[in-house]
Motif scaffolding. Sequence first.
Motif, PDB file in Angstrom:
ATOM      1  N   ALA A 119       0.857  -1.194   0.000  1.00 61.64           N
ATOM      2  CA  ALA A 119       0.000   0.000   0.000  1.00 61.64           C
ATOM      3  C   ALA A 119       0.890   1.240   0.000  1.00 61.64           C
ATOM      4  O   ALA A 119       1.477   1.613   1.028  1.00 61.64           O
ATOM      5  N   LYS A 143       0.445   4.329  -0.004  1.00 62.02           N
ATOM      6  CA  LYS A 143       0.153   5.472   0.866  1.00 62.02           C
ATOM      7  C   LYS A 143       0.957   5.427   2.168  1.00 62.02           C
ATOM      8  O   LYS A 143       1.242   6.448   2.767  1.00 62.02           O
ATOM      9  N   ASP A 188      -0.529  -1.326  -4.233  1.00 63.00           N
ATOM     10  CA  ASP A 188      -1.894  -0.829  -4.102  1.00 63.00           C
ATOM     11  C   ASP A 188      -1.790   0.691  -4.089  1.00 63.00           C
ATOM     12  O   ASP A 188      -1.140   1.262  -3.210  1.00 63.00           O
ATOM     13  N   SER A 247      -6.988   1.465  -5.758  1.00 63.50           N
ATOM     14  CA  SER A 247      -8.087   1.662  -4.804  1.00 63.50           C
ATOM     15  C   SER A 247      -8.453   3.141  -4.713  1.00 63.50           C
ATOM     16  O   SER A 247      -7.844   3.980  -5.388  1.00 63.50           O
ATOM     17  N   ARG A 299     -14.978  -3.398  -4.550  1.00 69.07           N
ATOM     18  CA  ARG A 299     -14.680  -3.352  -3.114  1.00 69.07           C
ATOM     19  C   ARG A 299     -15.988  -3.336  -2.348  1.00 69.07           C
ATOM     20  O   ARG A 299     -16.769  -2.390  -2.447  1.00 69.07           O
ATOM     21  N   HIS A 310     -11.225  -3.761   2.512  1.00 67.49           N
ATOM     22  CA  HIS A 310     -10.142  -3.313   3.408  1.00 67.49           C
ATOM     23  C   HIS A 310     -10.854  -2.798   4.649  1.00 67.49           C
ATOM     24  O   HIS A 310     -11.579  -1.805   4.581  1.00 67.49           O
ATOM     25  N   SER A 368      -6.985  -0.280   9.615  1.00 70.12           N
ATOM     26  CA  SER A 368      -5.532  -0.297   9.758  1.00 70.12           C
ATOM     27  C   SER A 368      -5.164  -0.503  11.229  1.00 70.12           C
ATOM     28  O   SER A 368      -5.985  -0.271  12.119  1.00 70.12           O
ATOM     29  N   GLN A 369      -3.906  -0.937  11.459  1.00 73.79           N
ATOM     30  CA  GLN A 369      -3.403  -1.191  12.811  1.00 73.79           C
ATOM     31  C   GLN A 369      -4.333  -2.157  13.566  1.00 73.79           C
ATOM     32  O   GLN A 369      -4.699  -1.939  14.726  1.00 73.79           O
ATOM     33  N   GLY A 387      -5.243  -4.446   3.374  1.00 72.35           N
ATOM     34  CA  GLY A 387      -4.114  -4.433   4.311  1.00 72.35           C
ATOM     35  C   GLY A 387      -4.655  -4.344   5.722  1.00 72.35           C
ATOM     36  O   GLY A 387      -5.767  -4.786   5.988  1.00 72.35           O
ATOM     37  N   GLY A 388      -3.869  -3.762   6.618  1.00 72.64           N
ATOM     38  CA  GLY A 388      -4.399  -3.486   7.951  1.00 72.64           C
ATOM     39  C   GLY A 388      -3.749  -4.199   9.103  1.00 72.64           C
ATOM     40  O   GLY A 388      -4.056  -3.897  10.259  1.00 72.64           O
ATOM     41  N   GLU A 433      -2.835  -6.309   0.740  1.00 71.40           N
ATOM     42  CA  GLU A 433      -2.369  -4.931   0.503  1.00 71.40           C
ATOM     43  C   GLU A 433      -1.708  -4.360   1.758  1.00 71.40           C
ATOM     44  O   GLU A 433      -2.158  -3.354   2.302  1.00 71.40           O
ATOM     45  N   PRO A 434      -0.663  -4.992   2.265  1.00 77.44           N
ATOM     46  CA  PRO A 434      -0.048  -4.484   3.492  1.00 77.44           C
ATOM     47  C   PRO A 434       0.747  -3.196   3.259  1.00 77.44           C
ATOM     48  O   PRO A 434       1.413  -3.060   2.236  1.00 77.44           O
ATOM     49  N   GLY A 435       0.644  -2.287   4.179  1.00 80.39           N
ATOM     50  CA  GLY A 435       1.427  -1.056   4.102  1.00 80.39           C
ATOM     51  C   GLY A 435       2.286  -0.927   5.352  1.00 80.39           C
ATOM     52  O   GLY A 435       3.491  -1.194   5.341  1.00 80.39           O
ATOM     53  N   ARG A 436       1.611  -0.605   6.457  1.00 80.11           N
ATOM     54  CA  ARG A 436       2.290  -0.387   7.739  1.00 80.11           C
ATOM     55  C   ARG A 436       3.190  -1.559   8.135  1.00 80.11           C
ATOM     56  O   ARG A 436       4.309  -1.356   8.607  1.00 80.11           O
ATOM     57  N   TYR A 478       3.124   6.039   7.274  1.00 77.23           N
ATOM     58  CA  TYR A 478       2.267   7.199   7.539  1.00 77.23           C
ATOM     59  C   TYR A 478       3.030   8.282   8.319  1.00 77.23           C
ATOM     60  O   TYR A 478       2.485   8.940   9.188  1.00 77.23           O
TER      61      TYR A 478
END
Length: 414
Positions: A56, A58, A77, A100, A147, A197, A200-201, A236-237, A271-274, A369
């Motif tokens: 992700a 972002k 993503d 997305s 989605r 989705h 997050s966290q 993600g999340g 879609e992992p980001g963090r 972030y």
Amino acid sequence: MLSREDNQLFFDKISMKELAKKYGTPSFVYSEEKIVENFLTIKRAFSSTTTDICFAVKANSNIGILQILARQGAGFDIVSGGELARVLKAGGDPKKIVFSGVGKQDWEIIEGLQNEIRCFNVESAAELEKIAQIASSCSQIAPVSLRVNPNIDAKTHPYISTGLAESKFGIKIDSAEHLFQRAHEDPHLNLVGIDCHIGSQITEIEPFRAALNILINLVQRLAGKGINLSHIDIGGGVGIKYKDEEVINWNDFASEIKKSMKDIPQRLILEPGRSIVGDAGLLLAKIILLKNNGQKNFAVIDAGMNDLLRPALYGSWHEIVSVEKRTYPEPVDWEIVGPICETSDFLAKARSLSIVEGDLIAILDCGAYGFSMSSNYNSRPKAAEILVADKSHFCIRNREKISDLFFLENLRST
Ligand SMILES: Cc1ncc(COP(=O)(O)O)c(C=O)c1O
């Protein structure tokens, strides 16, 4: 990895004191090794023959970071034309990009089509119509995934909870079926998937499992109508440990997901980001001055909410450590605040530290972030971004100069 030698802080064997001397503060510092390790942990937990990992963007959109992941074969993503351009610049494969976002503009859809991205994650009936129309006028067929909003409580901060019925994201699960039918029938759309989705966290597996089962249920109902999808994307999340949270183990997560996916022919997308970049970055800052207002001790540092918004926005917690550990003065509780004219401009509250004016501190777990949410508020140039890799360091974004602040602004000539 963080370590100490002679009371000095090192990140992947690089001295943070030396780095601050070379590049100044505030600076975000990222570890390539940690980013790769995090990516491979997820990749190994799932099988690459059935699962695709789309980072992700972002969470951290620096092209130097995207390049690391592109080289590892990651997908991406994205949520904007700007992020698309970044991924392409970094060498990402457009065929591995999912797009997305609740408000894609015409030009962004056209860019996605022209670059032949993997699919658009469509968030509403209106957007589906828009994409179909644009694809038709470009004589193209747009790959789409819908989605859906599974109405699942991700048990996280309300601002980063996205899977509840009240949220702006996705298509209401009860009304999704006829939109799948609509997409299936449109000659300018290629219906390839379903996605969600939920937030997050997130620190528990159960909300993911519940959401996936809702999606699988719908996928099977659609298959009964002859609508066969090729992938299921669960977004993600997955959360990281900022303080004392008990976080999800990727192997446990993968085995739960695999259980649900048993006998399901669709590919899985994550879609992992963090979880890929969060603990791979820190923010180096310097203490400008110390003050006491009669009630509290304040350490005013040269990083503020414009550099790291998370504490002000979500009240989030970041560990703070001194770059050089002192034995004197005695540690006392400090409010770690920025120079910005807002009471919400704090980085941490009531932290017991032994510090003096001019000391360097590191705010940990700022890889996700952090810079990507930073701004020029109070006309503050954005921080530098430094990559630590192969026992060396690279500036992957120069510190902004004062003249950069108004570079795009114009004075009237009359
Ligand atoms: C659609 C979508 N996918 C993936 C992510 C990444 O989430 P995280 O960074 O928590 O893994 C987000 C973040 O909000 C998102 O909105």
